[in-house]
Write a protein that holds these residues in place. Sequence first.
Motif, PDB file in Angstrom:
ATOM      1  N   ALA A   1       5.832  65.597  32.086  1.00  0.00           N
ATOM      2  CA  ALA A   1       5.917  66.662  31.083  1.00  0.00           C
ATOM      3  C   ALA A   1       7.331  66.751  30.519  1.00  0.00           C
ATOM      4  O   ALA A   1       7.513  66.972  29.312  1.00  0.00           O
ATOM      5  N   SER A   2       8.339  66.574  31.363  1.00  0.00           N
ATOM      6  CA  SER A   2       9.726  66.572  30.892  1.00  0.00           C
ATOM      7  C   SER A   2       9.962  65.438  29.914  1.00  0.00           C
ATOM      8  O   SER A   2      10.644  65.604  28.895  1.00  0.00           O
ATOM      9  N   ALA A   3       9.405  64.285  30.220  1.00  0.00           N
ATOM     10  CA  ALA A   3       9.554  63.141  29.317  1.00  0.00           C
ATOM     11  C   ALA A   3       8.947  63.451  27.949  1.00  0.00           C
ATOM     12  O   ALA A   3       9.535  63.124  26.911  1.00  0.00           O
ATOM     13  N   ARG A   4       7.786  64.100  27.941  1.00  0.00           N
ATOM     14  CA  ARG A   4       7.159  64.453  26.662  1.00  0.00           C
ATOM     15  C   ARG A   4       7.991  65.495  25.917  1.00  0.00           C
ATOM     16  O   ARG A   4       8.160  65.409  24.687  1.00  0.00           O
ATOM     17  N   THR A   5       8.513  66.472  26.645  1.00  0.00           N
ATOM     18  CA  THR A   5       9.303  67.529  26.011  1.00  0.00           C
ATOM     19  C   THR A   5      10.511  66.957  25.297  1.00  0.00           C
ATOM     20  O   THR A   5      10.873  67.384  24.194  1.00  0.00           O
ATOM     21  N   HIS A   6      11.151  65.985  25.910  1.00  0.00           N
ATOM     22  CA  HIS A   6      12.400  65.442  25.366  1.00  0.00           C
ATOM     23  C   HIS A   6      12.191  64.134  24.611  1.00  0.00           C
ATOM     24  O   HIS A   6      13.174  63.471  24.265  1.00  0.00           O
ATOM     25  N   GLU A   7      10.923  63.751  24.397  1.00  0.00           N
ATOM     26  CA  GLU A   7      10.614  62.501  23.701  1.00  0.00           C
ATOM     27  C   GLU A   7      11.355  61.335  24.352  1.00  0.00           C
ATOM     28  O   GLU A   7      11.999  60.522  23.683  1.00  0.00           O
ATOM     29  N   ALA A   8      11.264  61.290  25.664  1.00  0.00           N
ATOM     30  CA  ALA A   8      11.927  60.255  26.453  1.00  0.00           C
ATOM     31  C   ALA A   8      10.879  59.513  27.270  1.00  0.00           C
ATOM     32  O   ALA A   8       9.704  59.887  27.314  1.00  0.00           O
ATOM     33  N   THR A   9      11.300  58.442  27.923  1.00  0.00           N
ATOM     34  CA  THR A   9      10.418  57.736  28.846  1.00  0.00           C
ATOM     35  C   THR A   9      10.577  58.328  30.240  1.00  0.00           C
ATOM     36  O   THR A   9      11.557  59.026  30.537  1.00  0.00           O
ATOM     37  N   LEU A  10       9.620  58.038  31.103  1.00  0.00           N
ATOM     38  CA  LEU A  10       9.716  58.501  32.488  1.00  0.00           C
ATOM     39  C   LEU A  10      10.946  57.900  33.170  1.00  0.00           C
ATOM     40  O   LEU A  10      11.614  58.559  33.970  1.00  0.00           O
ATOM     41  N   ASN A  11      11.272  56.664  32.813  1.00  0.00           N
ATOM     42  CA  ASN A  11      12.463  56.025  33.385  1.00  0.00           C
ATOM     43  C   ASN A  11      13.741  56.732  32.926  1.00  0.00           C
ATOM     44  O   ASN A  11      14.703  56.851  33.686  1.00  0.00           O
ATOM     45  N   ASP A  12      13.769  57.206  31.675  1.00  0.00           N
ATOM     46  CA  ASP A  12      14.920  57.984  31.204  1.00  0.00           C
ATOM     47  C   ASP A  12      15.112  59.234  32.060  1.00  0.00           C
ATOM     48  O   ASP A  12      16.244  59.604  32.406  1.00  0.00           O
ATOM     49  N   ILE A  13      14.006  59.892  32.395  1.00  0.00           N
ATOM     50  CA  ILE A  13      14.084  61.117  33.206  1.00  0.00           C
ATOM     51  C   ILE A  13      14.584  60.791  34.610  1.00  0.00           C
ATOM     52  O   ILE A  13      15.395  61.528  35.189  1.00  0.00           O
ATOM     53  N   VAL A  14      14.120  59.674  35.182  1.00  0.00           N
ATOM     54  CA  VAL A  14      14.614  59.263  36.505  1.00  0.00           C
ATOM     55  C   VAL A  14      16.115  59.016  36.469  1.00  0.00           C
ATOM     56  O   VAL A  14      16.863  59.466  37.343  1.00  0.00           O
ATOM     57  N   LEU A  15      16.582  58.303  35.440  1.00  0.00           N
ATOM     58  CA  LEU A  15      18.019  58.040  35.314  1.00  0.00           C
ATOM     59  C   LEU A  15      18.793  59.341  35.120  1.00  0.00           C
ATOM     60  O   LEU A  15      19.907  59.497  35.656  1.00  0.00           O
ATOM     61  N   LEU A  16      18.225  60.287  34.375  1.00  0.00           N
ATOM     62  CA  LEU A  16      18.894  61.572  34.172  1.00  0.00           C
ATOM     63  C   LEU A  16      19.046  62.329  35.486  1.00  0.00           C
ATOM     64  O   LEU A  16      20.116  62.888  35.771  1.00  0.00           O
ATOM     65  N   LEU A  17      17.998  62.354  36.307  1.00  0.00           N
ATOM     66  CA  LEU A  17      18.084  63.037  37.596  1.00  0.00           C
ATOM     67  C   LEU A  17      19.141  62.393  38.485  1.00  0.00           C
ATOM     68  O   LEU A  17      19.931  63.092  39.140  1.00  0.00           O
ATOM     69  N   CYS A  18      19.157  61.061  38.510  1.00  0.00           N
ATOM     70  CA  CYS A  18      20.158  60.359  39.324  1.00  0.00           C
ATOM     71  C   CYS A  18      21.566  60.649  38.813  1.00  0.00           C
ATOM     72  O   CYS A  18      22.487  60.894  39.602  1.00  0.00           O
ATOM     73  N   SER A  19      21.750  60.630  37.497  1.00  0.00           N
ATOM     74  CA  SER A  19      23.055  60.898  36.903  1.00  0.00           C
ATOM     75  C   SER A  19      23.526  62.307  37.232  1.00  0.00           C
ATOM     76  O   SER A  19      24.680  62.529  37.611  1.00  0.00           O
ATOM     77  N   THR A  20      22.623  63.293  37.100  1.00  0.00           N
ATOM     78  CA  THR A  20      22.972  64.683  37.371  1.00  0.00           C
ATOM     79  C   THR A  20      23.326  64.883  38.838  1.00  0.00           C
ATOM     80  O   THR A  20      24.289  65.585  39.171  1.00  0.00           O
ATOM     81  N   ALA A  21      22.550  64.266  39.739  1.00  0.00           N
ATOM     82  CA  ALA A  21      22.840  64.382  41.169  1.00  0.00           C
ATOM     83  C   ALA A  21      24.173  63.724  41.519  1.00  0.00           C
ATOM     84  O   ALA A  21      24.947  64.245  42.337  1.00  0.00           O
ATOM     85  N   LEU A  22      24.458  62.577  40.905  1.00  0.00           N
ATOM     86  CA  LEU A  22      25.723  61.895  41.168  1.00  0.00           C
ATOM     87  C   LEU A  22      26.908  62.730  40.694  1.00  0.00           C
ATOM     88  O   LEU A  22      27.962  62.751  41.346  1.00  0.00           O
ATOM     89  N   ARG A  23      26.746  63.429  39.561  1.00  0.00           N
ATOM     90  CA  ARG A  23      27.819  64.324  39.097  1.00  0.00           C
ATOM     91  C   ARG A  23      28.123  65.389  40.151  1.00  0.00           C
ATOM     92  O   ARG A  23      29.285  65.672  40.443  1.00  0.00           O
ATOM     93  N   ARG A  24      27.083  65.965  40.708  1.00  0.00           N
ATOM     94  CA  ARG A  24      27.282  67.006  41.718  1.00  0.00           C
ATOM     95  C   ARG A  24      27.950  66.426  42.969  1.00  0.00           C
ATOM     96  O   ARG A  24      28.863  67.020  43.530  1.00  0.00           O
ATOM     97  N   TRP A  25      27.454  65.254  43.410  1.00  0.00           N
ATOM     98  CA  TRP A  25      27.997  64.655  44.631  1.00  0.00           C
ATOM     99  C   TRP A  25      29.443  64.214  44.426  1.00  0.00           C
ATOM    100  O   TRP A  25      30.297  64.455  45.280  1.00  0.00           O
ATOM    101  N   LEU A  26      29.732  63.575  43.308  1.00  0.00           N
ATOM    102  CA  LEU A  26      31.099  63.125  43.043  1.00  0.00           C
ATOM    103  C   LEU A  26      32.052  64.301  42.890  1.00  0.00           C
ATOM    104  O   LEU A  26      33.236  64.195  43.249  1.00  0.00           O
TER     105      LEU A  26
END
Length: 567
Positions: A274-299
């Motif tokens: 549903a997030s992918a549809r909302t943002h007109e993105a692919t499911l893989n884009d959403i996976v990369l976004l989650l990883c990127s956001t988590a890495l920002r927090r961890w770093l």
Amino acid sequence: MARTMKQLSGLDATFLHLETPEMPMHVGALHVFEIPPGQTGKFVTRLRAHIASRLPAAPVLRRRLWWMPLNLANPAWVDAEPDLKQHIVEIKLPPSAKLGDGQAALEEAVSQLHPVLLDRKRPLWKMHVLEGLANAPDGSRRVGLYTQFHHAAVDGQAAVALAQVILDLQAAGRDLAIRPSSRSKVFQLGWQEMLRGAIANEASQVAQIVKQLPGTAKALAGAAGAALQRTQLLAGDQATPSNLTLAPRTVLNQSVGPGRAFAAISLPLDRLKASARTHEATLNDIVLLLCSTALRRWLGQHGGVPRKSLVAAVPISLRAKGDTSSDNQASMSLVSLGTQVADLRKRLAHIKQATSAMKATVGGLKSVLPTDFPSIGVPWLMEALTALYGKAKVADRIPQVANLVISNVPGPPVPLFMAGARMTANFPTSIVVHGMALNITVQSYDQQMDFGLMADAAAMPDVRTLADALRVAFDDLCLLDDELNAPPTLADTGLAVAAQAGKRVQGGLSSMGGKVGSLVGGMVGSVVKRAVQGAVSGAVKPAAKPAPAARKALAKAAGKRPRTIKA
């Protein structure tokens, strides 16, 4: 006899040549199964019987390596009869596994088992039945299963194909109607036929390379031209992400040791789609976004977020549709993760542009990227360079092209069973290498997306913290989605009406001309907006009188003395 020899491809054998105690080259998964109440006996016994029945349809489980004399070229596969008591073993978890869902105990077991290399004298796979978990809420007995398959034998898509053979759609299993093979088995090869086969294979590969040279040169020239054009565009638009850049140095970019740390989480697949549809993105884009956001927090908790974006190495499949062979047919590309961007929506826009650029570059090269190449002398060279690279800690000194690996493998959309037990989770486990001490592999399963995080224990001992940050990133994304998808409220509608009314009144008065018209128009527009806003909130308050400075400016513009103006 030489014609029956199946020599490993250059890509498959590379995973053998790169393997050291610090860099195990096997992949697999941590599975969790629920055993129905009526099933008795040990699960490990049932599993051995189940795998034995599927061996005829799973050649990857019944072959082993046969080495070239003097390790001169890549080894070959020969037939083997696996001893299932050696390949499927039972491990008792500590009493802590009874607490909660036992996730911490399962992750610790994988962390301890993953660094153990597979025995190259046997077929390159192993299964560990992890007993001692607390029962499921409905009383079903739960058991963990950690599987290992050498990457020389399977890639991600090949592992999925193998799962289709050993897993079932129902607890009762199925009849595969396996026909006995008429092929004569080859359990060993003589050195003469090995050399003849290797030389013939080498000549065939060279001829194939020469034949493909014109097409390869054309494809490379086209990709280079597109990359150059994109680079020129990037030079004039600093906001556009570039994947063609060196990665910033972080704690993840160091030589790895023999220890591993593993963590895993599951997220709801329907919400991610549903997030992918909302943002007109692919499911893989959403996976990369989650990883990127988590890495920002961890770093942010480990030395700070670099000003330059982290770069992910992303595997891409070269496998033709319908190809279920158990060899490696994949390559690697690079994607900028936008970790330097604080705003979530802008970070997703960065990732969408980066993945689009990656696809545009790789698309023209997929047909010419090699998975096999001449190998005579290669084992000596690669093994020597790998040992030197690790011992000299070269990864600690040279710039890296990527910070970590992120892999997304499509999985089965329905629940699966094995040996009568229902699989409830399927967390991938993968490889970390010198210079990239973190691997996040993701696979969809049934109604969930399972994340497996494998890290070097020295570089990221708190990998569980990163897994928790992924869940926080998911919550942040859900909040953004809810905000974007929320219907307009009465207040929103009222403010929109106020804005339009204010603009119309202001425009009408401003058309009077001069400073007086503009100033009066602006004041009246503000009053109208405030009145509508007050009406929406249920309480219209009198507008405050203009400040003295405003009254003075208005009077001066009109050529009169200041006087009190009533709203």
